[in-house]
Enzyme design. Structure first.
Site, PDB file in Angstrom:
ATOM      1  N   CYS A 132      32.286  83.166 -36.351  1.00 55.91           N
ATOM      2  CA  CYS A 132      33.538  82.523 -36.766  1.00 55.91           C
ATOM      3  C   CYS A 132      33.937  81.478 -35.733  1.00 55.91           C
ATOM      4  O   CYS A 132      34.975  81.577 -35.066  1.00 55.91           O
ATOM      5  CB  CYS A 132      34.626  83.582 -36.930  1.00 55.91           C
ATOM      6  SG  CYS A 132      36.073  82.988 -37.814  1.00 55.91           S
TER       7      CYS A 132
ATOM      8  N   ARG B  32      22.969  78.341 -25.814  1.00 59.53           N
ATOM      9  CA  ARG B  32      22.765  77.090 -25.100  1.00 59.53           C
ATOM     10  C   ARG B  32      23.248  75.847 -25.857  1.00 59.53           C
ATOM     11  O   ARG B  32      23.783  74.932 -25.228  1.00 59.53           O
ATOM     12  CB  ARG B  32      21.299  76.947 -24.682  1.00 59.53           C
ATOM     13  CG  ARG B  32      20.864  78.057 -23.719  1.00 59.53           C
ATOM     14  CD  ARG B  32      19.486  77.817 -23.140  1.00 59.53           C
ATOM     15  NE  ARG B  32      19.509  76.673 -22.257  1.00 59.53           N
ATOM     16  CZ  ARG B  32      19.035  75.475 -22.564  1.00 59.53           C
ATOM     17  NH1 ARG B  32      18.509  75.245 -23.761  1.00 59.53           N
ATOM     18  NH2 ARG B  32      19.091  74.490 -21.696  1.00 59.53           N
TER      19      ARG B  32
END
Length: 465
Positions: free
Chosen positions: A393, A362
């Site tokens: 990453c 979120r």
């Protein structure tokens, strides 16, 4: 552009931090409105849930993990059931769906709203009566529709003319007459303390009121010998902190209700006002208690029904986030602490944890603003502006964008983020091939997994190449 689903209040920034985030007097203080009711600190300053220390829970279940305060959830269910004794309450399974949680909501007389075959099967497997299940979705497959019809699902919220056509065919073939609601796009978009009554019809959900599609859909169902129209359905947004926008939504839906009654002689028994009731994710959020929400909606329906000249329909609502969201928190282990100095002598701590956007999407998706606290010990150091980030990453892999944490927070500390019961595990992913965390229910008597931790072996089992 900031895209927070709760609106412009989250865009007010002062320097490196939002203006609502103030330096805490006590960095160890727990704001009760952010945490489940059975979460506190013990004499050593360690976070506990229902009397169990987080360090012991972490040793038993590992991190990251979602911890579910079952007693808190039951209290919330009881309050909502009492406040909405005049309405049907559908627990929105999309917030968090598991057999254990669905069985609990059924104990309090709630029905269950599902929007995919997977959620429907979990509800059926949990023992939820098919008549107490409602099926949503803007692109229901034939397998989802036939499964719902064969099991006698209580209601189907239709979202397109194509769906109505396919339902007629399937219902005729199976010899059943399903109960349908029309999802009406009332042109109201609710965002926290503001609502915009125009320009929200450009979306995938619902039949528009302004172009006549909502009336045409209802008309087609009424005229069908294989389908039964039982009401209208609306939904106006998420993280809503007052009932103002519901007044506009109900007014517009009830006008359509009255027109259908005049022109077809049908008195639709039900109006669904949707969900989206907000929870506190940080110190600026101020959600209404369910009793106030219920009083507000009851008054709105009485007034708008009288103005439309119709009998009051029975109301249904769909709280999901407001029930399950505050009852869970996520526990992480700190892996890296990196002070980052910026121009002008400013800076912040970057605190990296062993989870991230795979267990809470979120913040990256909505720019949602969460809180956090050092969980494994009390602290007497000064508070430093920090950003909690994950191990993925991605530069946007942020768990908590702005928070004050102890300046001596260190590798191996436990960090807890409240308000993660809704849309965190549900939106979880295996990005970077990280297994999803477990959900652990905690009571005074003990703890147990209700959703198991995924493993690398689970991921390899699906990789059949």
């Amino acid at each position: 552009m900031r895209a927070h689903e709760a609106g412009a209040l989250h865009g007010d920034f002062t320097g490196l931090r939002p203006s609502w985030l103030t330096v805490p007097v006590d960095v160890n203080e727990l704001h009760g409105y952010l945490w489940p009711q059975n979460v506190s600190r013990d004499d050593r300053g360690e976070l506990t849930v229902a009397g169990h220390s987080v360090s012991e829970l972490a040793r038993q279940y590992g991190t990251p993990a979602y911890f579910f305060d079952e007693g808190d959830f039951r209290t919330r269910c009881h309050r909502w059931a009492e406040a909405f004794d005049f309405a049907d309450v559908y627990y929105a399974a999309k917030a968090f769906c598991s057999k254990a949680v669905l069985r609990i909501v059924a104990e309090y007389g709630f029905k269950v709203d599902v929007c995919t075959e997977g959620e429907m099967v979990v509800a059926l497997t949990a023992g939820i009566e098919p008549s107490n299940i409602g099926l949503h979705g803007n692109n229901k497959s034939d397998s989802e529709l036939t499964l719902a019809l064969k099991h006698g699902i209580g209601r189907i919220v239709v979202d397109s003319f194509d769906e109505i056509h396919r339902l007629e065919q399937h219902a005729a073939a199976l010899g059943v007459r399903p109960q349908l609601m029309v999802r009406v796009n009332v042109g109201v978009e609710a965002h926290t303390h503001e609502y915009i009554a125009t320009a929200h019809e450009d979306q995938k959900f619902g039949f528009s009121l302004t172009d006549g599609d909502a009336y045409a859909a209802a008309d087609r169902i009424i005229r069908s010998e294989h389908l039964q129209l039982v009401g209208l359905h609306t939904h106006i947004g998420s993280q809503i902190f007052d009932t103002s926008a519901f007044e506009v939504s109900a007014q517009r839906a009830l006008r359509l209700h009255a027109r259908l009654q005049r022109e077809h002689g049908v008195n639709l028994p039900e109006l669904d006002l949707g969900g989206g009731y907000g929870i506190a994710l940080n110190s600026q959020d101020d959600p209404q208690p369910p009793e106030d929400i219920a009083d507000g909606l009851r008054a709105i329906i009485a007034e708008e029904s009288a103005a439309a000249g119709i009998d009051q329909p029975r109301i249904s609502i769909e709280p999901g986030r407001s029930l399950i969201g505050p009852s869970m928190f996520t526990l992480y282990t700190v892996g890296t602490v990196k002070p980052v100095r910026l121009s002008g002598g400013t800076g912040r701590l970057y605190v990296s944890v062993d989870g991230g956007m795979s267990d809470n999407l979120r913040p990256a998706l909505y720019d949602a603003s969460y809180s956090a606290t050092l969980a494994s010990r009390a602290d007497t150091s000064t508070a430093s502006l920090a950003r909690v980030v994950g191990k993925h990453c991605e530069a946007g892999d942020i768990v908590v964008k702005d928070e004050f944490l102890p300046s001596d927070i260190a590798v191996g500390d436990l960090l807890a983020v409240p308000g993660t019961g809704a849309y965190c595990r549900s939106m979880g992913s295996n990005y970077n091939h990280i297994p999803r965390p477990p959900v652990i229910a905690v009571t005074r008597e003990g703890s147990r997994p209700i959703v198991a931790r995924e493993t690398i072996e689970d991921l390899l089992r699906l990789d059949v190449g």
